[in-house]
Design a protein around this motif. Sequence first.
Motif, PDB file in Angstrom:
ATOM      1  N   PRO A 181      20.993 -27.651   1.643  1.00 26.78           N
ATOM      2  CA  PRO A 181      20.177 -28.670   2.309  1.00 26.78           C
ATOM      3  C   PRO A 181      20.187 -30.026   1.615  1.00 26.78           C
ATOM      4  O   PRO A 181      20.253 -31.063   2.275  1.00 26.78           O
ATOM      5  CB  PRO A 181      18.778 -28.054   2.297  1.00 26.78           C
ATOM      6  CG  PRO A 181      19.009 -26.581   2.239  1.00 26.78           C
ATOM      7  CD  PRO A 181      20.235 -26.412   1.392  1.00 26.78           C
ATOM      8  N   ARG A 182      20.143 -30.026   0.298  1.00 29.18           N
ATOM      9  CA  ARG A 182      20.080 -31.317  -0.397  1.00 29.18           C
ATOM     10  C   ARG A 182      21.370 -32.110  -0.224  1.00 29.18           C
ATOM     11  O   ARG A 182      21.346 -33.338  -0.046  1.00 29.18           O
ATOM     12  CB  ARG A 182      19.756 -31.101  -1.868  1.00 29.18           C
ATOM     13  CG  ARG A 182      19.366 -32.397  -2.547  1.00 29.18           C
ATOM     14  CD  ARG A 182      18.731 -32.208  -3.900  1.00 29.18           C
ATOM     15  NE  ARG A 182      18.389 -33.517  -4.451  1.00 29.18           N
ATOM     16  CZ  ARG A 182      17.218 -34.122  -4.321  1.00 29.18           C
ATOM     17  NH1 ARG A 182      16.243 -33.517  -3.655  1.00 29.18           N
ATOM     18  NH2 ARG A 182      16.997 -35.309  -4.845  1.00 29.18           N
ATOM     19  N   ALA A 183      22.485 -31.407  -0.241  1.00 32.36           N
ATOM     20  CA  ALA A 183      23.771 -32.099  -0.042  1.00 32.36           C
ATOM     21  C   ALA A 183      23.846 -32.700   1.359  1.00 32.36           C
ATOM     22  O   ALA A 183      24.319 -33.832   1.538  1.00 32.36           O
ATOM     23  CB  ALA A 183      24.924 -31.125  -0.274  1.00 32.36           C
ATOM     24  N   LEU A 184      23.371 -31.945   2.346  1.00 25.71           N
ATOM     25  CA  LEU A 184      23.380 -32.469   3.709  1.00 25.71           C
ATOM     26  C   LEU A 184      22.412 -33.645   3.833  1.00 25.71           C
ATOM     27  O   LEU A 184      22.713 -34.644   4.504  1.00 25.71           O
ATOM     28  CB  LEU A 184      23.006 -31.363   4.698  1.00 25.71           C
ATOM     29  CG  LEU A 184      22.987 -31.750   6.178  1.00 25.71           C
ATOM     30  CD1 LEU A 184      24.319 -32.368   6.614  1.00 25.71           C
ATOM     31  CD2 LEU A 184      22.673 -30.526   7.054  1.00 25.71           C
ATOM     32  N   ALA A 185      21.255 -33.546   3.175  1.00 21.69           N
ATOM     33  CA  ALA A 185      20.295 -34.643   3.212  1.00 21.69           C
ATOM     34  C   ALA A 185      20.899 -35.918   2.630  1.00 21.69           C
ATOM     35  O   ALA A 185      20.672 -37.025   3.145  1.00 21.69           O
ATOM     36  CB  ALA A 185      19.031 -34.255   2.441  1.00 21.69           C
TER      37      ALA A 185
END
Length: 577
Positions: A62-66
């Motif tokens: 999720p953090r990479a996509l964010a």
Amino acid sequence: MSLYAQYAALLDGVLDELVSEGALPQGIERRNVTVEPPRDASHGDLATNAAMVLAKGAGTNPRALAEAIKPKLEALPTVISVEVAGPGFINIRLQPDAWRDELRTILREGDEYGLSKIGANERVNVEYVSANPTGPLHMGHCRGAVVGDSLARLLEAAGFRVTKEYYVNDAGAQVDTLARSAHLRYREALGEDIGEIPSGLYPGDYLKPVGTLLAAEYGDKYVSAPESEWLTIFRDTAVSAMLDLIRHDLGLLNIHHDKFASEAEVQRTGAAIKAMDVLREKGLVYEGVLERPKSLDPHDEWEPVELTLFRSTQFGDDQDRPMKKSDGSWTYFGTDAAYHWQKAQDAAHLVNIWGADHAGTVKRVQSAVKALTDGRVDLDVKLVNMVRLFRAGEPFKMSKRAGDFVTLADVVNEVGKDVVRFMMLTKRADTPLDFDFAKVVEASKDNPVFYVQYAHARISSLKRKAADAGLDLTRPADLSLLDDEELALVKRAAQYSRVLESAAMAHEPHRIAFFLYDLAAEFHALWNRGNDDPSRRFLLDNNPQLSRARLELALGIAQIIRSGLALMGVAAAEEMR
């Protein structure tokens, strides 16, 4: 279109870009992606869970996509900053002009502001009240009536097509008792001294006009006639009269159903037989014997009887349910299953507002709907808990059989339609509600009816004072003069569209009442700052430009209050008396 809807659309565009770049797969499900206020206002103006929801389908964390979403959101012209928080939440801070534009949108769209198309024009049947037609409605019925009617208004505002329905239980033993009670009043109308009403009959005076009507039409023809000659006639007349009374009482609350469906008609037309045949073809109906009831004492006699049973255990119920009794007559459940099947022919969603005493029947009816429609139609049942009436600290007793209950009409005539409707939505429907005649008309912050109405009345007074002072209301206001506290009130008001949608989808109209109370509280706080500092008042003699801006803010809040109250079936007060 509300600001939240605008940014949901902008976020959707950002996600489309990521799909075209190969950062997100084609066809990834976005239904659960939201744009909402952050839990902590210090984190920004908007928050989205997009990265948290989509990361698994995208094969990333999720953090990479964010971090991939962040620069695209930062490129939007009204965005000041974007921060990725925790495991992948995205917080967005907007330019103040975004909120000034939202205030202009509220004022421009008026009653249309916040309306949604989330319902996609799907048909919903909302059944509510459905009290036995054996007397006037009491306050227990009132709460279900208001919850159901407000939900119907809410669903329509969210883009659903709604049918408002009342199911008339006119085929059970209670309407035969009503007929016998009417026969007693019929004899009384002809001059007979009937003495004390026998136990088991309805003693209320509301049946006296029915007796008079029957006496005028039939004279003494049925005074000594056997019951078999008059029971059906008296039952039909009494039920019709009670339904007229019920319609009248509901009208006091501005509640009007689209359809009154008859239990007797369901049986008479063979709908119950057809529904059972459908279930039998699916292998879901059989002749069998129920287990010994666990509630019986081990020493109590019990004889197993073969019944026509529906396999509701296949749908999560704790036991199979009889559709017919041993004498061949229909059970309540048997007729209810057919009735709901009828409703499902014209609706994609069914919603029932029932009293809490019907909690035990919810699962079996939901099972029948699922079986009869192959899961095409869903049934949501909202249980409404009791209303406890108080006056001078003493509770009122409500008993239809005893004839000493407090009717809906009694309460509406004393405190007014708007007070009654608002109060019925001040708590979740499934929790008990206390209705104190003194408190519901009290002019205090503790009375939510007064508190919300007072906010609208204050703004109406403000508008009148501005006109009297010669303030030009036709000129556009310079909203850049509004400070952060004032824009914070716009941010609260802008949540109306989200609350409307979430309340509609959850079938919880009380959320509107809660939202209006919070909005009113923030408005009153803003108003009261002028008590200590005259420069913070809404109207300033020496500053017409700032007065105009603050007035526009107030008018926007009044619009939201008016719209929310309309969903609750409550008129907005122009002044408090």
